[in-house]
Design a protein around this motif. Structure first.
Motif, PDB file in Angstrom:
ATOM      1  N   THR A  51       0.843  -1.205   0.000  1.00 32.62           N
ATOM      2  CA  THR A  51       0.000   0.000   0.000  1.00 32.62           C
ATOM      3  C   THR A  51       0.874   1.249   0.000  1.00 32.62           C
ATOM      4  OG1 THR A  51      -0.143  -0.149   2.412  1.00 32.62           O
ATOM      5  CG2 THR A  51      -1.933  -1.132   1.137  1.00 32.62           C
ATOM      6  N   ASP A  52       1.959   1.234   0.784  1.00 35.42           N
ATOM      7  CA  ASP A  52       2.921   2.330   0.771  1.00 35.42           C
ATOM      8  C   ASP A  52       4.002   2.019  -0.261  1.00 35.42           C
ATOM      9  OD1 ASP A  52       1.508   3.510   2.828  1.00 35.42           O
ATOM     10  OD2 ASP A  52       2.752   2.605   4.407  1.00 35.42           O
ATOM     11  N   GLY A  53       4.217   2.925  -1.167  1.00 33.15           N
ATOM     12  CA  GLY A  53       5.209   2.708  -2.210  1.00 33.15           C
ATOM     13  C   GLY A  53       4.744   1.776  -3.292  1.00 33.15           C
ATOM     14  N   ALA A  54       3.421   1.686  -3.510  1.00 33.15           N
ATOM     15  CA  ALA A  54       2.910   0.796  -4.560  1.00 33.15           C
ATOM     16  C   ALA A  54       3.294   1.330  -5.930  1.00 33.15           C
ATOM     17  CB  ALA A  54       1.393   0.681  -4.445  1.00 33.15           C
ATOM     18  N   ALA A  55       3.488   0.419  -6.863  1.00 34.45           N
ATOM     19  CA  ALA A  55       3.897   0.802  -8.210  1.00 34.45           C
ATOM     20  C   ALA A  55       2.743   1.348  -9.032  1.00 34.45           C
ATOM     21  CB  ALA A  55       4.519  -0.392  -8.934  1.00 34.45           C
ATOM     22  N   CYS A  56       1.506   0.991  -8.696  1.00 34.10           N
ATOM     23  CA  CYS A  56       0.339   1.474  -9.435  1.00 34.10           C
ATOM     24  C   CYS A  56      -0.866   1.473  -8.505  1.00 34.10           C
ATOM     25  CB  CYS A  56       0.075   0.609 -10.676  1.00 34.10           C
ATOM     26  SG  CYS A  56      -0.206  -1.130 -10.280  1.00 34.10           S
ATOM     27  N   GLN A  57      -1.950   2.005  -9.003  1.00 34.07           N
ATOM     28  CA  GLN A  57      -3.169   2.084  -8.190  1.00 34.07           C
ATOM     29  C   GLN A  57      -3.763   0.697  -7.959  1.00 34.07           C
ATOM     30  OE1 GLN A  57      -4.257   4.869  -6.730  1.00 34.07           O
ATOM     31  NE2 GLN A  57      -5.859   3.699  -5.718  1.00 34.07           N
ATOM     32  N   GLN A  58      -3.629  -0.210  -8.937  1.00 37.71           N
ATOM     33  CA  GLN A  58      -4.164  -1.557  -8.762  1.00 37.71           C
ATOM     34  C   GLN A  58      -3.462  -2.275  -7.617  1.00 37.71           C
ATOM     35  OE1 GLN A  58      -3.432  -0.110 -11.554  1.00 37.71           O
ATOM     36  NE2 GLN A  58      -5.110  -0.376 -13.040  1.00 37.71           N
ATOM     37  N   GLN A 112       8.209 -13.620  -7.765  1.00 39.27           N
ATOM     38  CA  GLN A 112       7.336 -12.486  -7.546  1.00 39.27           C
ATOM     39  C   GLN A 112       7.107 -11.738  -8.868  1.00 39.27           C
ATOM     40  OE1 GLN A 112       5.818 -11.894  -4.601  1.00 39.27           O
ATOM     41  NE2 GLN A 112       6.864 -13.778  -3.927  1.00 39.27           N
ATOM     42  N   GLN A 113       5.857 -11.571  -9.184  1.00 36.39           N
ATOM     43  CA  GLN A 113       5.464 -10.843 -10.375  1.00 36.39           C
ATOM     44  C   GLN A 113       4.780  -9.537  -9.983  1.00 36.39           C
ATOM     45  OE1 GLN A 113       3.043 -13.471 -12.723  1.00 36.39           O
ATOM     46  NE2 GLN A 113       4.734 -14.871 -13.209  1.00 36.39           N
ATOM     47  N   SER A 114       4.772  -8.621 -10.912  1.00 33.95           N
ATOM     48  CA  SER A 114       4.190  -7.317 -10.621  1.00 33.95           C
ATOM     49  C   SER A 114       2.672  -7.419 -10.481  1.00 33.95           C
ATOM     50  CB  SER A 114       4.540  -6.328 -11.736  1.00 33.95           C
ATOM     51  OG  SER A 114       3.901  -5.082 -11.514  1.00 33.95           O
ATOM     52  N   TRP A 115       2.141  -6.602  -9.608  1.00 35.43           N
ATOM     53  CA  TRP A 115       0.710  -6.533  -9.429  1.00 35.43           C
ATOM     54  C   TRP A 115       0.065  -5.548 -10.413  1.00 35.43           C
ATOM     55  CZ3 TRP A 115      -1.736  -9.895  -6.273  1.00 35.43           C
ATOM     56  CH2 TRP A 115      -0.968 -10.567  -5.307  1.00 35.43           C
ATOM     57  N   CYS A 116       0.872  -4.850 -11.127  1.00 33.77           N
ATOM     58  CA  CYS A 116       0.352  -3.858 -12.058  1.00 33.77           C
ATOM     59  C   CYS A 116       0.085  -4.524 -13.420  1.00 33.77           C
ATOM     60  CB  CYS A 116       1.327  -2.715 -12.257  1.00 33.77           C
ATOM     61  SG  CYS A 116       1.673  -1.807 -10.725  1.00 33.77           S
ATOM     62  N   PRO A 117      -0.887  -4.082 -14.183  1.00 32.07           N
ATOM     63  CA  PRO A 117      -1.180  -4.680 -15.498  1.00 32.07           C
ATOM     64  C   PRO A 117      -0.099  -4.318 -16.516  1.00 32.07           C
ATOM     65  CG  PRO A 117      -2.629  -2.790 -15.082  1.00 32.07           C
ATOM     66  CD  PRO A 117      -1.848  -3.028 -13.821  1.00 32.07           C
TER      67      PRO A 117
END
Length: 241
Positions: A164-171, A236-241
């Motif tokens: 939540t802190d320092g997330a790469a994108c809104q998703q 670990q994969q990115s949570w961003c699309p």
């Protein structure tokens, strides 16, 4: 014969003068008495006016008579007293030593960290959990894979949740917040067990590594099945699309 007759004629004249003088003195005394009586009657009739005229003078005389004698000035007495007591109490101040530094005294810490860490392994742990920042660092959830329990930071060793802190994108931020809420609900739903897992974690995941289970099932695996976390040992994969 002629001398006797002349003396006899002069004698009544002297007596007349004495009687007249005594009568005049008597009238004068009576007039004075009458004047005093008349003045007293007039003073009594006009007593209110007389008292009003004399009241300022009577009040001045009373104030002068009632005023106390002046006391000596207290401030002058204090100033006149010698200041020997204060100087004697303070005394001379020794000069500070040059070139000598005091050794820093380490803060004493209670040696209970190892005991608390060992105590956070076992069965039947429970508590009401909140979000960290509203209840302090005690029984609160920091993220989808990290929480504080009994004032100890516990990291779930089997999963990695979105940030939540320092997330790469809104998703990633939205999913990380959903994981945080879900972990709080799971921990507050009832008793849970804490088991150890030999996994090294550094950085943000540093803490006491534990696996939280309930009825033999990992709470982290529930988050993975709901798409709110990933296994920590997996790639670990990115949570961003």
């Amino acid at each position: 014969m002629s001398s006797r007759t002349a003396s006899s004629r002069r004698a009544p004249a002297k007596r007349r003068k004495s009687s007249r003088s005594s009568a005049g003195q008597g009238m004068t005394s009576w007039l004075a008495i009458l004047a005093v009586v008349a003045g007293g009657i007039a003073l009594y009739d006009n007593r209110a006016t007389v008292l009003k005229e004399l009241s300022p003078w009577l009040s001045k005389e009373r104030s002068v008579a009632a005023s106390p004698a002046p006391k000596p000035d207290a401030t002058r007495e204090k100033q006149s007293q010698p200041k020997t007591q204060s100087t004697a109490a303070k005394g001379p101040v020794p000069p500070a030593s040059v070139g000598v530094t005091k050794a820093a005294v380490p803060a004493s810490r209670p040696a209970v960290a190892s005991t608390e860490t060992a105590a956070l392994t076992g069965e039947n742990f429970s508590g009401k959990f909140y979000f960290c920042g509203t209840s302090g660092l005690d029984n609160c959830v920091m993220s989808g894979d990290t929480f504080w329990y009994r004032k100890t930071k516990i990291v779930l060793a089997d999963i990695a949740a979105p940030r939540t802190d320092g997330a790469a994108c809104q998703q990633e931020r939205d999913r990380g917040f959903a994981a945080k809420v879900r972990l709080k609900d799971l921990l507050s739903s009832g008793r849970f067990d804490l088991e150890t897992l030999k996994v090294q974690a550094t950085g943000a995941a540093a803490g006491v590594l534990r696996v939280a289970t309930r009825d033999g099932r990992s709470l982290g695996s529930i988050l993975v099945s709901e798409g709110l976390a990933k296994p920590r040992m997996a790639r670990q994969q990115s949570w961003c699309p």
